[in-house]
Enzyme design. Sequence first.
Site, mmCIF file in Angstrom:
data_model
loop_
_atom_site.group_PDB
_atom_site.id
_atom_site.type_symbol
_atom_site.label_atom_id
_atom_site.label_comp_id
_atom_site.label_asym_id
_atom_site.label_seq_id
_atom_site.Cartn_x
_atom_site.Cartn_y
_atom_site.Cartn_z
ATOM 1 C CG ASP A 14 41.124 40.947 34.607
ATOM 2 O OD1 ASP A 14 40.529 41.877 34.042
ATOM 3 O OD2 ASP A 14 41.185 39.788 34.151
ATOM 4 C CG ASP A 16 35.570 39.083 31.617
ATOM 5 O OD1 ASP A 16 34.600 38.375 31.933
ATOM 6 O OD2 ASP A 16 35.456 40.260 31.242
#
Length: 225
Positions: A14, A16
Amino acid sequence: MPVTEFTARALLFDMDGTLVNSDAAVERCWRRRADEVGLDPDEVLRVAHGRQGQATMAEVLPDRPEELNLADNRRILDRETADTEGVVPVAGAPALMAAVSALPHALVTSADSDLARARMGAAGLTVPQVAVTAECVGASKPDPEGFLKGAAELGFAPRDCVVFEDSAAGIAAGLAAGMRVIGVGPRAGTGPQAPTVAVATLEQVRVEPVGDGTDLLRVAVESPH
């Protein structure tokens, strides 16, 4: 310090909260939009992390027409792409991404490609060659589509992949994809589903090829307990 080890063939990251600390920018943009539409900013931020914008709006305004939520998503993405103030790498991210640069890995993010490039660039990180962004999927996390697509593009089965995630939605997506999940940071333990193992920062993670001529990777995670 105890160490948990996995073997894997590919890694899915991922962005953020996992590789990039963009919390300040996310909060600025979402608080502004919440105020504009008369919502409690704290309630919106409670569910905003790890999801596409339209999925966040559908969560807090379930009876709202989808086209309005999609328009909100476009507005938020434009604002977030233009706002990189305070966007920095998560501790340990530069070293880890340098270590895996020649190994099978992918970015799987709810950001679109413009926002992914803006934030990774602001944090001094290189976008991986395989990047599954918002435009690539039909369903937002916690749906597993993004992680499944990332594994497929790398050419590996879900069971051979390890996911790095920070949000409840992302952890749920990784687990639903049949993958092991390393939770990163303070949000990783706040959802209904626990990651396979959790770390405070990526400084606790080491990745290296297994030295027996196979294409296996060894992922070592230092546990604080």
